[in-house]
Scaffold this active site. Structure first.
Site, short mmCIF file in Angstrom:
data_model
loop_
_atom_site.label_atom_id
_atom_site.label_comp_id
_atom_site.label_asym_id
_atom_site.label_seq_id
_atom_site.Cartn_x
_atom_site.Cartn_y
_atom_site.Cartn_z
N ARG A 54 38.66 35.24 28.57
CA ARG A 54 39.16 34.54 29.20
C ARG A 54 38.37 33.16 29.69
NH1 ARG A 54 39.35 37.68 34.47
NH2 ARG A 54 40.49 35.58 35.16
N ASN A 85 40.66 32.03 42.25
CA ASN A 85 40.99 32.03 41.12
C ASN A 85 39.03 31.52 40.51
OD1 ASN A 85 43.90 32.42 41.24
ND2 ASN A 85 44.37 29.80 40.89
N HIS A 102 36.16 34.72 44.51
CA HIS A 102 35.96 35.06 43.32
C HIS A 102 35.27 35.20 42.20
CE1 HIS A 102 39.98 37.22 45.03
NE2 HIS A 102 39.29 37.74 45.63
N CYS A 110 21.93 36.94 35.32
CA CYS A 110 21.26 38.12 35.27
C CYS A 110 22.09 38.62 36.25
CB CYS A 110 20.19 38.03 34.99
SG CYS A 110 19.21 39.51 34.84
N GLY A 174 51.42 30.97 45.05
CA GLY A 174 50.59 31.83 43.91
C GLY A 174 50.42 32.62 44.15
N SER A 176 49.57 36.70 45.31
CA SER A 176 50.32 38.07 45.72
C SER A 176 50.20 38.94 47.14
CB SER A 176 50.67 39.12 44.59
OG SER A 176 49.16 39.55 44.24
N GLU A 202 58.18 34.59 43.77
CA GLU A 202 59.12 35.94 44.29
C GLU A 202 58.37 36.23 45.80
OE1 GLU A 202 60.11 36.53 40.80
OE2 GLU A 202 60.31 37.70 42.57
#
Ligand code: APR
Length: 234
Positions: A54, A85, A102, A110, A174, A176, A202
């Protein structure tokens, strides 16, 4: 103004979201295998490779008009960006106040002494299981991201709660709106009488409670959202 963003704001930059049924990251790998402390303990080399992949992907993408619009709003208002993000596209677009709930794909530490890791990171065009680097304390080097079951970074969380609680409007784009505690932030705003606008092609569990919804992709909706705010909120 506070913006709460999720993976959808980076979708038009070519960064996969998590829960899109076909292209989402979680349609390819088990999130509890690859993004949890248990998964890390069981097979660190697999988790390490997946995050290096990623990290590698991020080198090939650019901020989109959605990220750029949010950054440009700073010319008109004090803007705080609360993001789930782990990419750095908000910062690369020029946003000054970005709180990563996050963690980040660009920080490593470490897993025992928490020392930051500055060592080399191999390019990983495909996630091929690779030995994790070791810290001098004997611990393993892990990405500084928040895995399922782990607590959010205290400082980013506190700044996010303040940014939402003191906002004149909260733009939720953006996401959910199912992963807590981040998904609780719009609820906090609504409970304090602060308008919440959801930008998402959505519907989500937040849609019915939101003050207004804009069913457009981020890079389409955000560049004109400021001008449309009065009509959207009226
Ligand atoms: N513009 C706006 N929204 C979009 C776009 C777009 N171009 N493309 C997709 N979306 C929406 C989808 O409809 C969906 O509601 O973005 C949302 C992405 O949802 P998720 O994939 O669940 O991502 P997110 O909400 O950020 O996930 C939250 O879950 O897996 C964990 O830690 C991970 O931070 C992540 C958290």
């Amino acid at each position: 103004m506070t913006v709460l963003s999720g993976a959808g704001i980076s979708a038009e930059s070519g960064v996969p979201t998590f829960r899109d049924v076909e292209t989402g990251l979680w349609s390819k790998v088990d999130p509890y295998e690859i993004s949890s402390t248990q998964g890390w303990q069981r097979h660190p080399e697999k988790v390490w490779a997946w995050y290096l992949w990623r990290h590698y992907l991020m080198q090939g993408v650019q901020p989109n008009d959605g990220h750029r619009a949010v950054a440009a709003w700073e010319d008109h208002a004090e803007v705080h960006v609360v993001t789930q993000n782990v990419d750095n596209l908000h910062e690369r677009a020029g946003s000054q106040r970005v709180y990563h709930l996050h963690g980040s794909l660009f920080e490593f530490r470490c897993d025992r002494c928490q020392d930051e890791y500055q060592g080399e990171l191999p390019d990983m065009p495909e996630p091929v299981e690779t030995e994790t680097p070791q810290c001098r304390c004997g611990g393993l080097i892990r990405p500084n991201v928040v895995w399922f079951g782990e607590a959010l970074p205290e400082s980013a969380w506190q700044k996010s709660v303040d940014a939402v609680g003191n906002a004149d409007v909260v733009i939720v784009v953006g996401t959910s709106s199912i992963v807590y505690p981040a998904a609780g932030l719009p609820e906090l705003a609504l409970a304090n009488g602060i308008p919440v606008i959801e930008v998402n092609p959505e519907p989500t569990p937040l849609s019915n409670a939101a003050t207004a919804t804009v069913r457009e992709p981020a890079a389409v909706a955000l560049p004109t959202l400021l001008q449309r705010l009065p009509s959207i909120l009226s």
